[in-house]
Write a protein that holds these residues in place. Structure first.
Motif, short mmCIF file in Angstrom:
data_model
loop_
_atom_site.label_atom_id
_atom_site.label_comp_id
_atom_site.label_asym_id
_atom_site.label_seq_id
_atom_site.Cartn_x
_atom_site.Cartn_y
_atom_site.Cartn_z
N LEU A 31 0.83 -1.20 0.00
CA LEU A 31 0.00 0.00 0.00
C LEU A 31 0.86 1.25 0.00
CD1 LEU A 31 -3.05 -0.57 2.33
CD2 LEU A 31 -3.04 0.66 0.17
N ALA A 32 1.89 1.21 0.86
CA ALA A 32 2.79 2.35 0.98
C ALA A 32 3.46 2.62 -0.36
CB ALA A 32 3.83 2.09 2.05
N ARG A 33 3.78 1.55 -1.06
CA ARG A 33 4.43 1.73 -2.36
C ARG A 33 3.51 2.42 -3.33
NH1 ARG A 33 7.30 -3.76 -4.09
NH2 ARG A 33 8.42 -2.63 -5.67
N VAL A 34 2.23 1.97 -3.33
CA VAL A 34 1.27 2.54 -4.26
C VAL A 34 1.07 4.02 -4.00
CG1 VAL A 34 -1.14 2.49 -4.97
CG2 VAL A 34 0.12 0.36 -4.66
N SER A 35 0.94 4.33 -2.70
CA SER A 35 0.66 5.73 -2.36
C SER A 35 1.94 6.45 -1.97
CB SER A 35 -0.35 5.80 -1.22
OG SER A 35 0.17 5.09 -0.12
N ASP A 36 3.00 6.07 -2.60
CA ASP A 36 4.32 6.64 -2.30
C ASP A 36 4.30 8.16 -2.33
OD1 ASP A 36 7.43 6.86 -4.06
OD2 ASP A 36 7.05 6.95 -1.91
N VAL A 37 3.72 8.69 -3.43
CA VAL A 37 3.73 10.14 -3.61
C VAL A 37 2.93 10.82 -2.51
CG1 VAL A 37 3.14 12.00 -5.18
CG2 VAL A 37 3.99 9.83 -6.07
N THR A 38 1.71 10.35 -2.30
CA THR A 38 0.86 10.96 -1.29
C THR A 38 1.51 10.85 0.08
OG1 THR A 38 -0.49 9.17 -2.09
CG2 THR A 38 -1.59 11.26 -1.63
N ALA A 39 2.10 9.68 0.34
CA ALA A 39 2.71 9.46 1.64
C ALA A 39 3.81 10.46 1.90
CB ALA A 39 3.25 8.04 1.73
N SER A 40 4.63 10.70 0.87
CA SER A 40 5.77 11.58 1.07
C SER A 40 5.31 13.03 1.28
CB SER A 40 6.73 11.49 -0.10
OG SER A 40 6.09 11.95 -1.26
N TYR A 41 4.12 13.34 0.79
CA TYR A 41 3.65 14.72 0.93
C TYR A 41 3.08 15.00 2.31
CZ TYR A 41 4.32 16.16 -3.87
OH TYR A 41 4.87 16.51 -5.04
N THR A 42 2.81 13.91 3.07
CA THR A 42 2.24 14.15 4.38
C THR A 42 3.27 14.79 5.30
OG1 THR A 42 2.84 11.92 4.97
CG2 THR A 42 0.57 12.28 4.27
N ASP A 43 4.52 14.60 5.01
CA ASP A 43 5.58 15.24 5.76
C ASP A 43 5.42 16.76 5.65
OD1 ASP A 43 9.18 15.38 5.38
OD2 ASP A 43 7.90 15.80 7.09
N GLY A 44 5.57 17.45 6.77
CA GLY A 44 5.33 18.89 6.78
C GLY A 44 6.18 19.66 5.79
N ARG A 45 7.45 19.35 5.79
CA ARG A 45 8.38 20.06 4.91
C ARG A 45 8.03 19.83 3.45
NH1 ARG A 45 11.99 22.91 3.38
NH2 ARG A 45 13.83 22.38 2.21
#
Lengths: 254, 241
Positions: A31-45
């Motif tokens: 799942l994390a792989r699929v939503s890689d992009v979205t996941a990385s954007y959750t980071d504040g920076r």
């Protein structure tokens, strides 16, 4: 014997629980792989950066529009200045040709389009995979200019032959290119000549299809292609270091 | 029977453990790739921000230039001479931007030709000029070269470098003109940056290895000619609104 049975039972239970956990873990990873992009954007920076980029993109879009309007006004003045005079009209008509050559104004006209897709690329790959692509894209562009293309774009970025190796967008340094497949290449010029040059037997598309193993669409003739202006500096800003280093190496010149 | 059951369950357990381990390992490697991907997209954003910033600066420069140009027209008189002057000034600027005007300045002169005295020289090996010269030109432009010519032909927005010969006899064409060795590339720009990129990419060494001499001369002043071939505009038309 009962202890053995107990042991077997408990081991089985443990194994099942572990198996369940592993499956869960695996699915989460997937799942994390699929939503890689979205996941990385959750980071504040990341989000902050993304916001900044989006904002600048809007500002730049407006600036581009403003530039286009200005160019329109300039063209109108040029026409007005030339008036009905033949000599002035001939100067005025050349102005447009100079601008097209420099790539500084949006253009439209008939031409062709072709799309290059990676044949094997599966989303992981190394940087060198990308580099190969740029080389291939560059090769096609070179072929189009050789066949008399007057303006070329890749994924709607205007390309000029004298803008550097990866010739995309404003960044003209070698390592900062940001192209992602598929690459749609469009060229304005004589459609029949451009198509012929690309599709020539043993030509560039044959090479890309058969040797380089990438997917190439059919060459499509287009009645009217619109392309934006090239937004990088046509002439690079003068460098401060240039004068100095020339001085120090004057002895070398012959 | 019990013994058999024990063995069977043990087998199942070991198999499961084996499976778990392998899954765990593959899941780990996948998630470590994820981390890489996360960093990558952070870098991507940084890069994109840099690009947009750069584009912003360039757009502002171009807008400023266009506004000045517009002002010239707005403030120029309406007499024939005034109008002619305004158009000629406009033309001079555009010709320079397009590469039609010669450029003089500090730069590099690179000479490439076969040298039989080099250890890498082989009379039977054919030098591919398109393949070998294209990166040189590209790297120089990527370092901000203001003007480049090859054997006297200016490299402009619609230029190309193409081998039109056969495998044994390459014939290099620049802007449709056939040229022959020695290949002389003149590039005006930041000589330090251009020299650095040539060195960093080992061009001299690589050319020498295939028997080609690659000599770079740094000049305090050299002239790159203007472009004199066909102008675009037959098919491409400006979009003015």
């Amino acid at each position: 014997m009962r202890t053995r049975a107990k042991l077997s039972l408990s081991l089985t239970v443990v194994a099942m629980v572990l198996g369940f956990m592993v499956t869960l873990q695996y699915r989460q990873t997937l799942l994390a792989r699929v939503s890689d992009v979205t996941a990385s954007y959750t980071d504040g920076r990341q989000k902050e950066l993304a916001d900044k980029v989006a904002q600048l993109e809007r500002v730049n879009k407006d600036a581009l529009k403003r530039l286009q309007n200005l160019n329109g006004e300039i063209a109108a003045y040029e026409k007005e200045s030339a008036g009905a005079d033949a000599q002035l009209t001939s100067i005025q008509q050349n102005l447009s040709r100079y601008r097209i050559l420099a790539g500084t104004t949006p253009v439209e006209g008939p031409g062709i389009s072709v799309t290059l897709m990676d044949g094997q690329y599966n989303g992981v790959g190394s940087v060198s995979d990308y580099t190969t692509h740029d080389w291939e894209v560059n090769y096609v562009i070179n072929e189009l200019f050789t066949a008399g293309a007057e303006a070329v774009s890749i994924n709607n970025y205007r390309v000029v032959a004298n803008s550097g190796i990866f010739c995309i967008g404003p960044v003209i340094t070698v390592n900062n290119h940001r192209l992602v497949a598929p690459f749609q290449i469009q060229a304005i010029g004589d459609p029949a000549v451009l198509k012929g040059a690309l599709e020539m037997q043993g030509g560039i598309l044959d090479l890309l299809r058969n040797v380089e193993d990438i997917k190439v669409s059919a060459v499509k003739v287009e009645q009217n292609i619109q392309m934006p202006a090239f937004t990088a500096a046509v002439t690079a800003p003068p460098s401060e270091g240039a004068a100095q280093s020339t001085k120090s190496s004057e002895g070398k010149q012959g | 029977m019990n013994r058999r059951g024990f063995i069977a369950s043990l087998t199942v357990v070991s198999t499961l453990i084996g499976l778990m381990l392998s899954l765990q390992i593959s899941a780990r490697s996948a998630s470590s790739q994820d981390d890489g991907g996360g960093n990558q997209s952070s870098l991507d954003l940084q890069e994109e921000l840099m690009e947009q910033n750069q584009e912003h600066k360039l757009l502002l420069q171009q807008i400023e230039k266009a506004e000045k140009q517009l002002l010239t027209f707005e403030t120029s008189g309406s007499s024939y001479e005034d109008r002619k002057k305004a158009l000629e000034k406009d033309a001079a600027q555009l010709k320079a931007a397009a590469g039609i005007t010669p450029v003089t300045g500090a730069g590099l002169e690179i000479t490439i030709q076969a040298d039989p005295t080099l250890p890498g020289y082989d009379a039977n090996t054919v030098f591919d000029p398109q393949l070998n010269l294209t990166p040189v030109i590209n790297y120089l432009f990527a370092q901000g070269a203001k003007a480049i010519s090859i054997n006297g032909y200016r490299f402009v927005g619609t230029s190309s470098l193409r081998d039109v010969g056969d495998e044994k006899n390459p014939v290099l064409q620049v802007n449709g003109h056939s040229i022959a060795p020695p290949y002389v590339i003149k590039a005006i720009g930041d000589v330090r940056a251009m020299n650095a990129v040539l060195t960093a990419n080992g061009f001299a060494k690589n050319f020498n290895e295939i028997g080609e001499d690659f000599t770079v001369q740094t000049m305090s002043s050299l002239t790159v000619p203007g472009y004199h071939d066909v102008l675009p505009g037959r098919y491409a038309k400006e979009v003015t609104q």
